[in-house]
Design a protein around this motif. Structure first.
Motif, PDB file in Angstrom:
ATOM      1  N   MET A   1       0.632  -1.444   0.135  1.00 19.65           N
ATOM      2  CA  MET A   1       0.030   0.272   0.243  1.00 19.65           C
ATOM      3  C   MET A   1       0.728   1.239  -0.154  1.00 19.65           C
ATOM      4  SD  MET A   1      -3.591  -0.208  -0.062  1.00 19.65           S
ATOM      5  CE  MET A   1      -4.600  -0.815   0.945  1.00 19.65           C
ATOM      6  N   ALA A   2       0.700   2.196  -1.265  1.00 16.61           N
ATOM      7  CA  ALA A   2       1.101   3.469  -0.882  1.00 16.61           C
ATOM      8  C   ALA A   2       0.573   4.478   0.258  1.00 16.61           C
ATOM      9  CB  ALA A   2       0.991   4.231  -2.011  1.00 16.61           C
ATOM     10  N   ASN A   3       1.881   5.511   0.172  1.00 15.72           N
ATOM     11  CA  ASN A   3       1.518   6.799   1.479  1.00 15.72           C
ATOM     12  C   ASN A   3       0.757   7.236   0.894  1.00 15.72           C
ATOM     13  OD1 ASN A   3       1.784   4.992   4.000  1.00 15.72           O
ATOM     14  ND2 ASN A   3       3.577   5.188   3.782  1.00 15.72           N
ATOM     15  N   LEU A   4       0.264   8.380   1.215  1.00 16.83           N
ATOM     16  CA  LEU A   4       0.225   9.908   0.947  1.00 16.83           C
ATOM     17  C   LEU A   4      -0.779  10.814   1.767  1.00 16.83           C
ATOM     18  CD1 LEU A   4      -1.632  11.177  -2.187  1.00 16.83           C
ATOM     19  CD2 LEU A   4      -3.751  10.652  -0.932  1.00 16.83           C
ATOM     20  N   LEU A   5       0.256  11.629   0.989  1.00 13.14           N
ATOM     21  CA  LEU A   5       0.246  13.074   2.396  1.00 13.14           C
ATOM     22  C   LEU A   5      -0.456  14.414   1.576  1.00 13.14           C
ATOM     23  CD1 LEU A   5       1.816  14.900   4.825  1.00 13.14           C
ATOM     24  CD2 LEU A   5       3.705  15.145   3.614  1.00 13.14           C
ATOM     25  N   VAL A   6      -1.043  15.117   1.916  1.00 14.32           N
ATOM     26  CA  VAL A   6      -1.897  16.402   1.482  1.00 14.32           C
ATOM     27  C   VAL A   6      -1.358  17.515   2.365  1.00 14.32           C
ATOM     28  CG1 VAL A   6      -4.194  17.232   0.617  1.00 14.32           C
ATOM     29  CG2 VAL A   6      -3.397  14.551   0.375  1.00 14.32           C
ATOM     30  N   ARG A   7      -0.942  18.016   1.810  1.00 12.60           N
ATOM     31  CA  ARG A   7      -0.225  19.278   2.485  1.00 12.60           C
ATOM     32  C   ARG A   7      -0.994  20.949   2.029  1.00 12.60           C
ATOM     33  NH1 ARG A   7       5.651  17.322   1.406  1.00 12.60           N
ATOM     34  NH2 ARG A   7       6.295  16.650   2.898  1.00 12.60           N
ATOM     35  N   ASN A   8      -0.886  21.576   2.877  1.00 17.08           N
ATOM     36  CA  ASN A   8      -1.474  22.872   2.512  1.00 17.08           C
ATOM     37  C   ASN A   8      -3.009  22.245   2.868  1.00 17.08           C
ATOM     38  OD1 ASN A   8       0.891  24.228   2.743  1.00 17.08           O
ATOM     39  ND2 ASN A   8       1.145  23.654   1.253  1.00 17.08           N
ATOM     40  N   ALA A  28     -10.570   9.757  11.172  1.00 15.69           N
ATOM     41  CA  ALA A  28     -10.227  10.537   9.305  1.00 15.69           C
ATOM     42  C   ALA A  28      -9.437  10.101   8.914  1.00 15.69           C
ATOM     43  CB  ALA A  28      -9.389  11.909   9.607  1.00 15.69           C
ATOM     44  N   GLU A  29      -8.498   8.941   8.794  1.00 10.32           N
ATOM     45  CA  GLU A  29      -7.914   8.648   7.893  1.00 10.32           C
ATOM     46  C   GLU A  29      -8.686   8.044   7.244  1.00 10.32           C
ATOM     47  OE1 GLU A  29      -4.136   5.684   7.443  1.00 10.32           O
ATOM     48  OE2 GLU A  29      -4.270   6.796   9.281  1.00 10.32           O
ATOM     49  N   ALA A  30      -9.370   6.399   7.612  1.00  8.67           N
ATOM     50  CA  ALA A  30     -10.023   5.719   7.581  1.00  8.67           C
ATOM     51  C   ALA A  30     -10.988   6.546   6.765  1.00  8.67           C
ATOM     52  CB  ALA A  30     -11.075   5.230   8.243  1.00  8.67           C
ATOM     53  N   GLU A  31     -11.632   7.823   6.908  1.00  5.47           N
ATOM     54  CA  GLU A  31     -12.761   8.565   6.156  1.00  5.47           C
ATOM     55  C   GLU A  31     -12.275   9.030   4.505  1.00  5.47           C
ATOM     56  OE1 GLU A  31     -16.398   9.818   5.391  1.00  5.47           O
ATOM     57  OE2 GLU A  31     -15.763   8.803   7.437  1.00  5.47           O
ATOM     58  N   HIS A  32     -11.042   9.733   5.160  1.00  9.64           N
ATOM     59  CA  HIS A  32     -10.267   9.937   3.602  1.00  9.64           C
ATOM     60  C   HIS A  32     -10.344   8.913   2.996  1.00  9.64           C
ATOM     61  CE1 HIS A  32      -6.318  11.974   2.549  1.00  9.64           C
ATOM     62  NE2 HIS A  32      -7.518  12.816   1.506  1.00  9.64           N
ATOM     63  N   ARG A  33      -9.872   8.104   3.262  1.00  8.30           N
ATOM     64  CA  ARG A  33      -9.949   6.647   2.100  1.00  8.30           C
ATOM     65  C   ARG A  33     -10.813   6.203   2.019  1.00  8.30           C
ATOM     66  NH1 ARG A  33      -6.193   4.318   5.999  1.00  8.30           N
ATOM     67  NH2 ARG A  33      -7.651   3.371   6.675  1.00  8.30           N
ATOM     68  N   ASP A  34     -12.048   5.897   2.140  1.00  7.89           N
ATOM     69  CA  ASP A  34     -13.202   6.062   1.496  1.00  7.89           C
ATOM     70  C   ASP A  34     -13.715   7.799   0.398  1.00  7.89           C
ATOM     71  OD1 ASP A  34     -15.790   4.615   1.563  1.00  7.89           O
ATOM     72  OD2 ASP A  34     -17.229   6.510   2.474  1.00  7.89           O
ATOM     73  N   ILE A  35     -13.378   8.083   1.804  1.00  7.01           N
ATOM     74  CA  ILE A  35     -13.943  10.271  -0.059  1.00  7.01           C
ATOM     75  C   ILE A  35     -13.311   9.134  -0.750  1.00  7.01           C
ATOM     76  CG2 ILE A  35     -13.148  12.313  -0.018  1.00  7.01           C
ATOM     77  CD1 ILE A  35     -13.908  12.013   2.978  1.00  7.01           C
ATOM     78  N   LEU A  36     -12.142   9.246  -1.364  1.00  7.08           N
ATOM     79  CA  LEU A  36     -10.603   8.963  -2.260  1.00  7.08           C
ATOM     80  C   LEU A  36     -11.293   7.956  -3.296  1.00  7.08           C
ATOM     81  CD1 LEU A  36      -7.514   9.714  -0.623  1.00  7.08           C
ATOM     82  CD2 LEU A  36      -8.576  11.025  -2.598  1.00  7.08           C
ATOM     83  N   ALA A  37     -11.715   6.844  -2.226  1.00  2.30           N
ATOM     84  CA  ALA A  37     -12.183   5.890  -3.362  1.00  2.30           C
ATOM     85  C   ALA A  37     -13.380   6.260  -3.762  1.00  2.30           C
ATOM     86  CB  ALA A  37     -12.013   4.476  -2.610  1.00  2.30           C
ATOM     87  N   LYS A  38     -14.186   6.414  -3.334  1.00  2.00           N
ATOM     88  CA  LYS A  38     -15.646   6.795  -4.228  1.00  2.00           C
ATOM     89  C   LYS A  38     -15.345   7.539  -4.868  1.00  2.00           C
ATOM     90  CE  LYS A  38     -18.829   5.404  -0.070  1.00  2.00           C
ATOM     91  NZ  LYS A  38     -19.716   6.202   1.119  1.00  2.00           N
ATOM     92  N   ALA A  39     -14.305   8.828  -4.905  1.00  2.00           N
ATOM     93  CA  ALA A  39     -14.674   9.589  -6.054  1.00  2.00           C
ATOM     94  C   ALA A  39     -13.702   9.396  -7.119  1.00  2.00           C
ATOM     95  CB  ALA A  39     -13.760  11.353  -5.275  1.00  2.00           C
ATOM     96  N   LEU A  40     -12.628   8.079  -6.811  1.00  2.00           N
ATOM     97  CA  LEU A  40     -12.231   8.413  -8.150  1.00  2.00           C
ATOM     98  C   LEU A  40     -11.677   6.178  -8.572  1.00  2.00           C
ATOM     99  CD1 LEU A  40      -8.849   9.014  -6.632  1.00  2.00           C
ATOM    100  CD2 LEU A  40      -9.598  10.465  -7.805  1.00  2.00           C
ATOM    101  N   ARG A  41     -12.847   5.732  -8.136  1.00  2.00           N
ATOM    102  CA  ARG A  41     -13.297   4.281  -8.895  1.00  2.00           C
ATOM    103  C   ARG A  41     -14.055   4.448 -10.272  1.00  2.00           C
ATOM    104  NH1 ARG A  41     -15.792   2.546  -3.680  1.00  2.00           N
ATOM    105  NH2 ARG A  41     -14.476   1.628  -2.743  1.00  2.00           N
TER     106      ARG A  41
END
Length: 77
Positions: A1-8, A28-41
């Motif tokens: 699994m990759a890591n993602l760092l979002v700044r600013n 919040a990390e799990a929520e962030h993963r879920d939001i990204l998965a739904k948006a990019l799927r």
């Protein structure tokens, strides 16, 4: 699994993420993963039947009957 760092990221967005995560009972990390998965799927393609069924009812078939008043020029012969 990759890591993602979002700044600013605006603090109000971070707070909204925390609140949304709490409402869903996860981090919040799990929520962030879920939001990204739904948006990019890739979106599921609808079948032809599903598209037809999603069309709104706009009138009776008779509302779309062609009226031939004889004055319109014939376009196709």
């Amino acid at each position: 699994m990759a890591n993602l760092l979002v700044r600013n990221v605006d603090e109000s967005l971070v707070q909204s993420l925390r609140e949304r995560a709490a409402a869903h009972g996860r981090s919040a990390e799990a929520e962030h993963r879920d939001i990204l998965a739904k948006a990019l799927r890739t979106p599921k393609r609808k079948s032809f039947v599903e598209v037809l069924q999603s069309m709104p009812e706009v009138g009776e078939d008779s509302d779309f009957d062609r009226i031939d008043d004889g004055d319109a020029p014939r376009v196709f012969g």
